[in-house]
Design a protein around this motif. Structure first.
Motif, PDB file in Angstrom:
ATOM      1  N   LYS A 121      14.559 -18.206   5.975  1.00  0.00           N
ATOM      2  CA  LYS A 121      13.364 -17.463   6.365  1.00  0.00           C
ATOM      3  C   LYS A 121      12.725 -16.895   5.108  1.00  0.00           C
ATOM      4  O   LYS A 121      13.311 -16.924   4.037  1.00  0.00           O
ATOM      5  N   ILE A 122      11.526 -16.368   5.248  1.00  0.00           N
ATOM      6  CA  ILE A 122      10.843 -15.673   4.166  1.00  0.00           C
ATOM      7  C   ILE A 122      10.623 -14.235   4.619  1.00  0.00           C
ATOM      8  O   ILE A 122      10.162 -13.998   5.732  1.00  0.00           O
ATOM      9  N   LYS A 123      10.967 -13.297   3.745  1.00  0.00           N
ATOM     10  CA  LYS A 123      10.706 -11.882   4.043  1.00  0.00           C
ATOM     11  C   LYS A 123       9.547 -11.425   3.173  1.00  0.00           C
ATOM     12  O   LYS A 123       9.589 -11.559   1.956  1.00  0.00           O
ATOM     13  N   LEU A 124       8.508 -10.928   3.818  1.00  0.00           N
ATOM     14  CA  LEU A 124       7.352 -10.381   3.118  1.00  0.00           C
ATOM     15  C   LEU A 124       7.422  -8.868   3.154  1.00  0.00           C
ATOM     16  O   LEU A 124       7.658  -8.287   4.215  1.00  0.00           O
ATOM     17  N   ASP A 125       7.234  -8.228   2.011  1.00  0.00           N
ATOM     18  CA  ASP A 125       7.140  -6.776   1.925  1.00  0.00           C
ATOM     19  C   ASP A 125       5.726  -6.450   1.462  1.00  0.00           C
ATOM     20  O   ASP A 125       5.300  -6.902   0.396  1.00  0.00           O
ATOM     21  N   ILE A 126       5.021  -5.671   2.278  1.00  0.00           N
ATOM     22  CA  ILE A 126       3.629  -5.336   1.986  1.00  0.00           C
ATOM     23  C   ILE A 126       3.463  -3.827   2.196  1.00  0.00           C
ATOM     24  O   ILE A 126       3.819  -3.316   3.249  1.00  0.00           O
ATOM     25  N   ILE A 127       2.924  -3.143   1.192  1.00  0.00           N
ATOM     26  CA  ILE A 127       2.648  -1.714   1.318  1.00  0.00           C
ATOM     27  C   ILE A 127       1.147  -1.562   1.503  1.00  0.00           C
ATOM     28  O   ILE A 127       0.363  -2.080   0.704  1.00  0.00           O
ATOM     29  N   VAL A 128       0.760  -0.850   2.571  1.00  0.00           N
ATOM     30  CA  VAL A 128      -0.662  -0.699   2.876  1.00  0.00           C
ATOM     31  C   VAL A 128      -0.966   0.741   3.283  1.00  0.00           C
ATOM     32  O   VAL A 128      -0.079   1.499   3.643  1.00  0.00           O
ATOM     33  N   SER A 129      -2.253   1.082   3.243  1.00  0.00           N
ATOM     34  CA  SER A 129      -2.681   2.384   3.746  1.00  0.00           C
ATOM     35  C   SER A 129      -2.536   2.372   5.263  1.00  0.00           C
ATOM     36  O   SER A 129      -2.549   1.308   5.895  1.00  0.00           O
ATOM     37  N   ASP A 130      -2.418   3.547   5.849  1.00  0.00           N
ATOM     38  CA  ASP A 130      -2.236   3.651   7.297  1.00  0.00           C
ATOM     39  C   ASP A 130      -3.345   2.933   8.070  1.00  0.00           C
ATOM     40  O   ASP A 130      -3.089   2.334   9.112  1.00  0.00           O
ATOM     41  N   LYS A 131      -4.560   2.984   7.547  1.00  0.00           N
ATOM     42  CA  LYS A 131      -5.689   2.391   8.276  1.00  0.00           C
ATOM     43  C   LYS A 131      -5.659   0.855   8.285  1.00  0.00           C
ATOM     44  O   LYS A 131      -6.333   0.237   9.097  1.00  0.00           O
ATOM     45  N   MET A 132      -4.869   0.239   7.403  1.00  0.00           N
ATOM     46  CA  MET A 132      -4.793  -1.232   7.335  1.00  0.00           C
ATOM     47  C   MET A 132      -3.657  -1.824   8.155  1.00  0.00           C
ATOM     48  O   MET A 132      -3.587  -3.039   8.346  1.00  0.00           O
ATOM     49  N   VAL A 133      -2.763  -0.991   8.660  1.00  0.00           N
ATOM     50  CA  VAL A 133      -1.554  -1.483   9.324  1.00  0.00           C
ATOM     51  C   VAL A 133      -1.876  -2.421  10.482  1.00  0.00           C
ATOM     52  O   VAL A 133      -1.354  -3.543  10.559  1.00  0.00           O
ATOM     53  N   LYS A 134      -2.729  -1.991  11.392  1.00  0.00           N
ATOM     54  CA  LYS A 134      -3.036  -2.785  12.583  1.00  0.00           C
ATOM     55  C   LYS A 134      -3.605  -4.154  12.208  1.00  0.00           C
ATOM     56  O   LYS A 134      -3.195  -5.181  12.752  1.00  0.00           O
ATOM     57  N   LYS A 135      -4.525  -4.170  11.261  1.00  0.00           N
ATOM     58  CA  LYS A 135      -5.160  -5.430  10.850  1.00  0.00           C
ATOM     59  C   LYS A 135      -4.147  -6.379  10.199  1.00  0.00           C
ATOM     60  O   LYS A 135      -4.157  -7.578  10.452  1.00  0.00           O
ATOM     61  N   VAL A 136      -3.263  -5.834   9.362  1.00  0.00           N
ATOM     62  CA  VAL A 136      -2.244  -6.660   8.695  1.00  0.00           C
ATOM     63  C   VAL A 136      -1.274  -7.232   9.730  1.00  0.00           C
ATOM     64  O   VAL A 136      -0.965  -8.432   9.708  1.00  0.00           O
ATOM     65  N   VAL A 137      -0.817  -6.405  10.655  1.00  0.00           N
ATOM     66  CA  VAL A 137       0.117  -6.868  11.687  1.00  0.00           C
ATOM     67  C   VAL A 137      -0.530  -7.948  12.552  1.00  0.00           C
ATOM     68  O   VAL A 137       0.085  -8.979  12.843  1.00  0.00           O
ATOM     69  N   GLU A 138      -1.771  -7.743  12.947  1.00  0.00           N
ATOM     70  CA  GLU A 138      -2.475  -8.751  13.749  1.00  0.00           C
ATOM     71  C   GLU A 138      -2.623 -10.061  12.990  1.00  0.00           C
ATOM     72  O   GLU A 138      -2.453 -11.142  13.549  1.00  0.00           O
ATOM     73  N   THR A 139      -2.938  -9.964  11.702  1.00  0.00           N
ATOM     74  CA  THR A 139      -3.125 -11.160  10.878  1.00  0.00           C
ATOM     75  C   THR A 139      -1.816 -11.933  10.740  1.00  0.00           C
ATOM     76  O   THR A 139      -1.786 -13.161  10.894  1.00  0.00           O
ATOM     77  N   ILE A 140      -0.729 -11.230  10.448  1.00  0.00           N
ATOM     78  CA  ILE A 140       0.573 -11.904  10.308  1.00  0.00           C
ATOM     79  C   ILE A 140       0.977 -12.530  11.638  1.00  0.00           C
ATOM     80  O   ILE A 140       1.391 -13.698  11.684  1.00  0.00           O
TER      81      ILE A 140
END
Length: 112
Positions: A58-77
């Motif tokens: 598997k591949i593990k991605l670690d991404i640090i984002v501002s609170d306001k970007m969380v929903k968009k990043v999760v939806e995109t992934i």
């Protein structure tokens, strides 16, 4: 700030990376890992003998984002990494207390 840790299938890495780049994610860490969940591994034949492969690549991605970007990043992934088959992966979201850019000493969101 939040840390988003996503476990995805290896062949989805480039597609996920490109999709995250399109929404403005500038950096992430990708690590090759092995694991299993409900998928439970599989058997392989090697030189006439059967072997049980418990851990799948598997591949593990670690991404640090501002609170306001969380929903968009999760939806995109989720949208990009999903195949509809067992073993598509998981996403975990954790709080990040502080981030520091080593080169400049910047702290907080400006460091990410």
């Amino acid at each position: 700030m939040k840390k988003i840790e996503a476990i995805i299938k290896p062949f989805k890495l480039d597609e996920v990376r490109e999709a995250l780049s399109e929404i403005g994610i500038m950096g992430m860490t990708a690590t090759e890992v092995k694991g299993f969940g409900r998928q439970k591994g599989h058997t392989e034949l090697y030189r006439g003998a059967e072997y049980i492969v418990d851990f799948l690549p598997k591949i593990k991605l670690d991404i640090i984002v501002s609170d306001k970007m969380v929903k968009k990043v999760v939806e995109t992934i989720t949208k990009t990494a999903q195949t509809g088959k067992i073993g598509d992966g998981k996403i975990f979201i954790m709080n990040v207390e502080e981030a520091i850019r080593i080169r400049t000493g910047e702290k907080g969101e400006s460091a990410i």
